[in-house]
Design an enzyme around this catalytic site. Structure first.
Site, PDB file in Angstrom:
ATOM      1  N   ASN A   9       0.918  -1.138  -0.027  1.00  9.33           N
ATOM      2  CA  ASN A   9      -0.039   0.006  -0.050  1.00  9.33           C
ATOM      3  C   ASN A   9       1.106   1.420   0.022  1.00  9.33           C
ATOM      4  O   ASN A   9       1.544   1.601   1.083  1.00  9.33           O
ATOM      5  CB  ASN A   9      -1.108  -0.046   1.250  1.00  9.33           C
ATOM      6  N   GLU A  96      -6.941   4.707   8.131  1.00  8.03           N
ATOM      7  CA  GLU A  96      -6.595   6.349   7.664  1.00  8.03           C
ATOM      8  C   GLU A  96      -8.026   6.582   6.959  1.00  8.03           C
ATOM      9  O   GLU A  96      -8.098   7.814   7.188  1.00  8.03           O
ATOM     10  CB  GLU A  96      -5.370   6.163   6.780  1.00  8.03           C
TER      11      GLU A  96
HETATM   12  P1  13P Z   1       3.239   0.208   7.737  1.00  7.05           P
HETATM   13  O1  13P Z   1       3.764  -1.067   7.163  1.00  7.05           O
HETATM   14  O2  13P Z   1       3.921   1.368   7.082  1.00  7.05           O
HETATM   15  O3  13P Z   1       3.366   0.262   9.359  1.00  7.05           O
HETATM   16  O4  13P Z   1       1.694   0.281   7.433  1.00  7.05           O
HETATM   17  C1  13P Z   1       0.795  -0.495   7.428  1.00  7.05           C
HETATM   18  C2  13P Z   1      -0.478  -0.016   6.596  1.00  7.05           C
HETATM   19  O5  13P Z   1      -1.067   0.556   6.931  1.00  7.05           O
HETATM   20  C3  13P Z   1      -0.631  -1.111   5.333  1.00  7.05           C
HETATM   21  O6  13P Z   1      -1.944  -0.532   4.752  1.00  7.05           O
END
Ligand code: 13P
Length: 256
Positions: A9, A96
């Site tokens: 992502n 998010e």
């Molecule tokens: P991180 O791997 O940066 O912690 O992010 C995880 C995430 O939100 C993937 O969608």
């Protein structure tokens, strides 16, 4: 046997040129690892260029959101059906989006249905906050999110999508859940809820990913958990080498 998936992502990162270059690098670095499904999710504006950079390589492209209406006066939104040809996957209900853009279990459900109707594979995200975790509410909250997201779907639809358990407190913090913790929730809550709703066969066929501070250094341990079928990777997926390394390690874990 569920095929493992490493999904990157990219969030709101990379210009079109940077995304194109990263996609090209990923094609080169991961082409040998065909026992792992590789998926990369750039911003909407980079989808077309990334799709072209991937070309005929067996790497999936995903969007990070979609809207449930087919067309009309919805300024700034992109319909699921409009992604056809540019993406095979779409991330839905990332924490998010739930936190900053007002998404709810209901909108996640509508988007999931729209994505399936458009022939896309939804990667549906669920996960609790630190406060919920500390209050001992993880199980009930995450199970409720799974129920909300899947409301009205058939078993066949459910086993075609991907669920991603991402505890909010582990995202971008460097504080990954322990592999045991992550495995317990992916199995004991996420897959268990699917089993309760749709039965054993659907639960066994549905892929459940873990996300939150995954990186080359912890992916082997995470992938050894029987109920974790892959990772939704944020920060570590923005670097071609570290993403490639995670694909390589997963490929090895699954050869054993
Ligand atoms: P991180 O791997 O940066 O912690 O992010 C995880 C995430 O939100 C993937 O969608």
């Amino acid at each position: 046997m569920r095929k493992p998936m490493m999904a990157g992502n990219w969030k709101m990162n990379k210009t079109v040129a940077e995304a194109t270059a990263l996609a090209g690098q990923i094609v080169e670095l991961t082409s040998g690892y065909t026992n792992v499904d590789r998926v990369i999710c750039p911003t909407f504006i980079s989808l077309s260029a990334v799709k072209a950079a991937v070309g005929s390589a067996p790497i999936g492209v995903g969007a990070q959101n979609c809207y449930w209406e087919e067309s009309g006066a919805f300024t700034g939104e992109v319909a699921a059906a409009m992604l056809a040809g540019l993406a095979e996957y779409v991330i839905i209900g990332h924490s998010e989006r739930r936190q900053f853009f007002g998404e709810t279990d209901e909108t996640v459900n509508k988007k999931t249905k729209a994505a399936l109707t458009a022939g896309l594979t939804p990667i549906v995200c669920i996960g609790e906050s630190l406060a919920q975790n500390e209050a001992g509410e993880t199980q009930s909250f995450v199970s409720g999110q799974v129920r909300g997201a899947l409301e009205g779907l058939s078993g066949e639809q459910v086993q075609s999508l991907v669920l991603a358990y991402e505890p909010i407190w582990a995202i971008g913090t460097g504080l990954a859940a322990t592999s045991q913790q992550a495995g317990d929730i992916c199995g004991g809550v996420v897959r268990a809820t699917v089993r309760e709703l749709y039965g054993e066969a659907v639960a066994e066929a549905t892929r459940v990913l873990y996300g939150g501070s995954t990186k080359p250094g912890n992916i082997a341990e995470i992938m050894q958990q029987p109920d974790i079928d892959g990772a939704l990777i944020g920060g570590a997926a923005l670097d071609g080498k570290s993403y490639g390394e995670m694909v390589r390690i997963t490929s090895e874990v699954y050869q054993k």
